[in-house]
Write a protein that holds these residues in place. Structure first.
Motif, PDB file in Angstrom:
ATOM      1  N   ASN A   1      60.311  45.889  74.336  1.00 27.32           N
ATOM      2  CA  ASN A   1      60.695  46.493  73.046  1.00 27.32           C
ATOM      3  C   ASN A   1      62.161  46.262  72.692  1.00 27.32           C
ATOM      4  O   ASN A   1      62.696  46.887  71.789  1.00 27.32           O
ATOM      5  CB  ASN A   1      60.379  47.986  73.047  1.00 27.32           C
ATOM      6  N   ARG A   2      62.829  45.382  73.468  1.00 28.54           N
ATOM      7  CA  ARG A   2      64.225  44.963  73.243  1.00 28.54           C
ATOM      8  C   ARG A   2      65.244  45.978  73.750  1.00 28.54           C
ATOM      9  O   ARG A   2      66.447  45.766  73.615  1.00 28.54           O
ATOM     10  CB  ARG A   2      64.512  44.663  71.761  1.00 28.54           C
ATOM     11  N   ASP A   3      64.785  47.097  74.335  1.00 27.37           N
ATOM     12  CA  ASP A   3      65.726  48.039  74.923  1.00 27.37           C
ATOM     13  C   ASP A   3      66.390  47.406  76.141  1.00 27.37           C
ATOM     14  O   ASP A   3      65.714  46.739  76.945  1.00 27.37           O
ATOM     15  CB  ASP A   3      65.013  49.329  75.353  1.00 27.37           C
ATOM     16  N   ILE A   4      67.672  47.618  76.286  1.00 23.49           N
ATOM     17  CA  ILE A   4      68.415  47.085  77.427  1.00 23.49           C
ATOM     18  C   ILE A   4      68.645  48.213  78.430  1.00 23.49           C
ATOM     19  O   ILE A   4      69.062  49.313  78.064  1.00 23.49           O
ATOM     20  CB  ILE A   4      69.753  46.472  76.985  1.00 23.49           C
ATOM     21  N   ILE A   5      68.345  47.939  79.693  1.00 27.30           N
ATOM     22  CA  ILE A   5      68.514  48.934  80.750  1.00 27.30           C
ATOM     23  C   ILE A   5      69.436  48.375  81.832  1.00 27.30           C
ATOM     24  O   ILE A   5      69.513  47.164  82.039  1.00 27.30           O
ATOM     25  CB  ILE A   5      67.167  49.345  81.377  1.00 27.30           C
ATOM     26  N   ASN A   6      70.129  49.270  82.497  1.00 28.09           N
ATOM     27  CA  ASN A   6      70.944  48.891  83.656  1.00 28.09           C
ATOM     28  C   ASN A   6      70.099  49.054  84.903  1.00 28.09           C
ATOM     29  O   ASN A   6      69.419  50.074  85.069  1.00 28.09           O
ATOM     30  CB  ASN A   6      72.184  49.777  83.747  1.00 28.09           C
ATOM     31  N   VAL A   7      70.134  48.059  85.787  1.00 31.21           N
ATOM     32  CA  VAL A   7      69.289  48.099  86.984  1.00 31.21           C
ATOM     33  C   VAL A   7      70.101  47.780  88.234  1.00 31.21           C
ATOM     34  O   VAL A   7      71.047  46.990  88.206  1.00 31.21           O
ATOM     35  CB  VAL A   7      68.102  47.114  86.884  1.00 31.21           C
ATOM     36  N   GLU A   8      69.697  48.443  89.313  1.00 29.67           N
ATOM     37  CA  GLU A   8      70.204  48.119  90.649  1.00 29.67           C
ATOM     38  C   GLU A   8      69.120  47.292  91.331  1.00 29.67           C
ATOM     39  O   GLU A   8      67.997  47.762  91.520  1.00 29.67           O
ATOM     40  CB  GLU A   8      70.470  49.405  91.427  1.00 29.67           C
ATOM     41  N   VAL A   9      69.440  46.055  91.685  1.00 32.69           N
ATOM     42  CA  VAL A   9      68.439  45.106  92.178  1.00 32.69           C
ATOM     43  C   VAL A   9      68.689  44.793  93.651  1.00 32.69           C
ATOM     44  O   VAL A   9      69.823  44.552  94.067  1.00 32.69           O
ATOM     45  CB  VAL A   9      68.482  43.796  91.352  1.00 32.69           C
ATOM     46  N   GLN A  10      67.600  44.811  94.440  1.00 27.17           N
ATOM     47  CA  GLN A  10      67.628  44.336  95.819  1.00 27.17           C
ATOM     48  C   GLN A  10      66.520  43.303  95.984  1.00 27.17           C
ATOM     49  O   GLN A  10      65.433  43.443  95.424  1.00 27.17           O
ATOM     50  CB  GLN A  10      67.415  45.490  96.801  1.00 27.17           C
ATOM     51  N   SER A  11      66.795  42.259  96.763  1.00 26.98           N
ATOM     52  CA  SER A  11      65.799  41.187  96.890  1.00 26.98           C
ATOM     53  C   SER A  11      65.799  40.624  98.301  1.00 26.98           C
ATOM     54  O   SER A  11      66.732  40.826  99.082  1.00 26.98           O
ATOM     55  CB  SER A  11      66.097  40.065  95.882  1.00 26.98           C
ATOM     56  N   ASN A  12      64.729  39.900  98.610  1.00 28.97           N
ATOM     57  CA  ASN A  12      64.588  39.275  99.915  1.00 28.97           C
ATOM     58  C   ASN A  12      63.664  38.076  99.793  1.00 28.97           C
ATOM     59  O   ASN A  12      62.742  38.074  98.974  1.00 28.97           O
ATOM     60  CB  ASN A  12      64.001  40.273 100.921  1.00 28.97           C
TER      61      ASN A  12
END
Length: 339
Positions: free
Chosen positions: A225-236
């Protein structure tokens, strides 16, 4: 051969009594204590396997039984002994057949002619170990699937070369607003705001995406819906369908960041108030107290006025102390933020 305390329960499905006696003799020579059960046909084997009284470590299966075809026999036996390896013993030296049976799930394919105790021992031990490894791997896959799909946080898997989504969990679908089918037609770049594309391109063309596993990153993502969110990302990096991929978990911290910004704005306002008290309010207060001090030293002042001036001076001193406390608290806030 020396016998160890380990006991192995073995079901031998063999209609030829002479062949069974030879197989039994080989088993008795092995480096473990055997418990041997004999079934002369598929019907007897089915009854034994359906019973709850015994779990078998391995099944030795002859392909030519009188009451069922070889192809149906293998399929039925595999369904009956899910947790137990099956070793086919046959007189038919058909390589294509052996490959086909092993691809179906049979653990090994041995020729009766020339079979030795050592060959049988190796086959039984290796088949049991392979089966254990297979099921432990299968359990790990189930555990991964549960953790992935039942996670309350959005998670997805993407290809390291094309950046295409390969899988996404329900939490990700709910958070970003795309259907699973839509996700699987997209790349991870498409959930970034366009103004952040240069940052994305810089990151994917470095080797950082192949290292620093589990390291937290703070990014912005854009929902359907075009809303922008701040995210904390972890990956492996993991293996998914026999290829190296990246598993990502994203935590929406938009509310936390808004809260932090609100606190920062409040602190900024407090600093401004403290500065006003320290520099603007204290200046006229200092002048007022100097005038009062000067008046107290004047000659000919009545005792009544001198007492009144003392009250004014004490009040000014008290107000000056309050202002100093405000300034100290502001300095404490500054030190905490600097840390």
């Amino acid at each position: 051969m020396n016998k160890y305390n380990k006991t192995h329960s073995i079901l031998v499905v063999e209609d030829n009594l002479t062949d069974f006696n030879k197989i039994e003799q080989l088993i008795l020579e092995l480096d473990f204590i055997p418990e041997i059960r004999h079934a002369k046909n598929f019907e007897e084997a089915s009854v034994i396997l359906s019973s709850d009284e015994k779990f078998f470590d391995v099944v030795l299966l002859d392909l030519t039984l009188p009451d069922i075809s070889a192809q149906n026999l293998v399929n039925e036996m595999l369904d009956s002994v899910l947790f137990c390896p099956i070793i086919v013993l046959t007189s038919n030296a058909d390589v294509d057949l052996s490959f086909r049976l092993i691809s179906q799930g049979v653990s090994d394919y041995l020729m009766k002619d020339g079979l030795t105790a050592a060959m049988l021992y190796k086959s039984i031990v290796c088949s049991i170990k392979r089966k254990k490894i297979f099921f432990s791997y299968d359990e790990e896959k189930i555990r991964y699937t549960d953790l992935f799909h039942l996670s309350p946080l959005p998670m997805w898997v993407y290809d390291l070369g094309t950046f295409e989504f390969l899988d996404v969990n329900e939490a990700g679908i709910r958070k970003y607003g795309y259907t699973k089918e839509e996700f699987l037609k997209m790349t991870i770049k498409e959930i970034w705001p366009e103004e952040d594309y240069p940052l994305f391109d810089e990151g994917v063309h470095s080797f950082n995406q192949y290292k620093n596993n589990f390291k937290k990153r703070y990014l912005r993502h854009q929902k359907k819906n075009r809303d922008i969110i701040n995210v904390e990302v972890q990956s492996n990096i993991i293996y998914f369908k026999n290829q190296k991929v990246k598993l990502v978990m994203a935590n929406d911290i938009t509310k936390q960041i808004k809260y932090i910004k609100t606190i920062e704005n409040q602190n900024k306002s407090l600093k401004n108030i403290a500065w006003t008290h320290s520099h603007i309010v204290r200046a006229p207060l200092a002048k007022m107290m100097s005038i009062i001090d000067f008046m107290k030293e004047s000659d000919g002042m009545s005792a009544e006025y001198e007492d009144l001036l003392n009250h004014f001076f004490d009040s000014g001193t008290e107000l000056d102390g309050i202002i100093r406390d405000i300034v100290k608290k502001t300095e404490t806030i500054n030190k905490i933020e600097d840390k």
